[in-house]
Write an enzyme that holds these catalytic residues in place. Sequence first.
Site, mmCIF file in Angstrom:
data_model
loop_
_atom_site.group_PDB
_atom_site.id
_atom_site.type_symbol
_atom_site.label_atom_id
_atom_site.label_comp_id
_atom_site.label_asym_id
_atom_site.label_seq_id
_atom_site.Cartn_x
_atom_site.Cartn_y
_atom_site.Cartn_z
ATOM 1 N N ARG A 51 -6.872 -27.866 -75.695
ATOM 2 C CA ARG A 51 -6.026 -28.192 -77.090
ATOM 3 C C ARG A 51 -6.546 -28.439 -78.049
ATOM 4 N NH1 ARG A 51 -3.347 -29.274 -72.692
ATOM 5 N NH2 ARG A 51 -5.073 -30.050 -72.045
ATOM 6 N N THR A 52 -7.581 -29.147 -78.009
ATOM 7 C CA THR A 52 -8.571 -29.281 -79.233
ATOM 8 C C THR A 52 -9.331 -28.144 -79.828
ATOM 9 O OG1 THR A 52 -8.564 -31.436 -78.473
ATOM 10 C CG2 THR A 52 -10.112 -30.984 -80.450
ATOM 11 N N LYS A 79 -31.951 -21.272 -74.132
ATOM 12 C CA LYS A 79 -33.378 -20.976 -74.309
ATOM 13 C C LYS A 79 -34.114 -22.016 -74.737
ATOM 14 C CE LYS A 79 -32.610 -16.588 -76.457
ATOM 15 N NZ LYS A 79 -32.603 -15.722 -77.840
ATOM 16 N N ARG A 100 -17.475 -31.133 -80.295
ATOM 17 C CA ARG A 100 -17.180 -32.162 -79.288
ATOM 18 C C ARG A 100 -18.492 -32.118 -78.293
ATOM 19 N NH1 ARG A 100 -12.326 -31.662 -75.256
ATOM 20 N NH2 ARG A 100 -11.294 -32.871 -77.208
ATOM 21 N N HIS A 128 -12.195 -40.238 -80.453
ATOM 22 C CA HIS A 128 -11.319 -38.943 -80.385
ATOM 23 C C HIS A 128 -10.538 -39.066 -81.799
ATOM 24 C CE1 HIS A 128 -9.793 -35.135 -79.823
ATOM 25 N NE2 HIS A 128 -9.540 -35.336 -78.471
HETATM 26 C C1 NCD Z 1 -8.611 -35.934 -74.408
HETATM 27 C C2 NCD Z 1 -10.135 -35.612 -74.550
HETATM 28 O O1 NCD Z 1 -10.925 -34.829 -74.826
HETATM 29 O O2 NCD Z 1 -10.693 -36.855 -74.609
HETATM 30 N N1 NCD Z 1 -8.087 -34.239 -74.326
HETATM 31 C C3 NCD Z 1 -7.655 -33.879 -75.589
HETATM 32 O O3 NCD Z 1 -8.379 -33.585 -76.515
HETATM 33 N N2 NCD Z 1 -6.194 -33.613 -75.698
HETATM 34 C C4 NCD Z 1 -8.070 -36.328 -73.182
HETATM 35 C C5 NCD Z 1 -8.866 -36.110 -72.034
HETATM 36 O O4 NCD Z 1 -9.602 -35.106 -71.624
HETATM 37 O O5 NCD Z 1 -8.351 -36.743 -70.852
#
Ligand code: NCD
Length: 299
Positions: A51-52, A79, A100, A128
């Site tokens: 999703r993100t 590397k 991320r 997040h």
């Molecule tokens: C979340 C995350 O990555 O923290 N996912 C997301 O971005 N929708 C929640 C999760 O992974 O549980």
Amino acid sequence: MHGLISLNTFEKKDIGHYLSLSQEMGKNLFSKFNTHGGKIASTLFFEPSTRTNLSFQAAAQRLGMGTLDYSHATSSSKKGESLQDTLKIVANYSDIIIIRHPKEGTAKMASQICDIPVINAGDGANEHPTQALIDLYTIKKELNKLEGLNICLVGDLKYGRTIHSLLRPLALFNAEITLVSPPQLRLEAKMIDSLKSELGAQISYADSIDASHADVIYMTRMQKERFSSQQEAQALRALCQLTAQMLENAKKEMIILHPLPRLGEIPAEIDSSPHAKYFEQAKNGVPVRMAILHDCLTK
Ligand code: NCD
């Protein structure tokens, strides 16, 4: 450089600003804000994401931007290149970075070494922030208010970064918050104490989900990748599951949210319930992330 690393310093007006901009974006997915043509958004994901990553890319493309999706598996980090060097290089190819990483504080570090805006798409178990804005947008859209709601947060509250970003805004809007988790996965007491002393947050614990008073039930999965023992993760998972029976005495307007992915916390039979709003919530990722990108690129 204006990016988005944390919601820690956000006030109600900042959240209100993002939510109204997101609403505008939702009404104009196709045109009005297509003003960022030629700019490039780079997504750097060092942890899995569906999703993100995709909704950020969709949001960027809706704004007329191009996207670069850094592939950790095939990059020069294999590397031995340092993350700092990688970031400097990607910053030279882009107008904004979305990152991320499993290590807490990485997005902040990136924002200090890149001379373009950086957005935190999850740093370890820490924060997040963009997901929390999506959650707030969904609540406002579905219930038509944010003030004074009764909210039940369920699951892995210790490692769940979406919870860590969402709690403070909920307290700002005077939510009555109930935390449901196995004792091993409770939120850090320090976090609760500081929300209580800073904002007078109303936070209590419960052993099980009681849907009868809730306006929102927010489910989360066990963050098994952050556990030292996978058996422990498995055993605890069973304690935080929603059932159709639990919803029998829920308020008519009550909504169920989940940042997803789900791992059995919500059985598929609940998907057809009018309470189930987690797929809507995921869909809202696009307008909210359009608002975030637009804001970061124009301030
Ligand atoms: C979340 C995350 O990555 O923290 N996912 C997301 O971005 N929708 C929640 C999760 O992974 O549980």
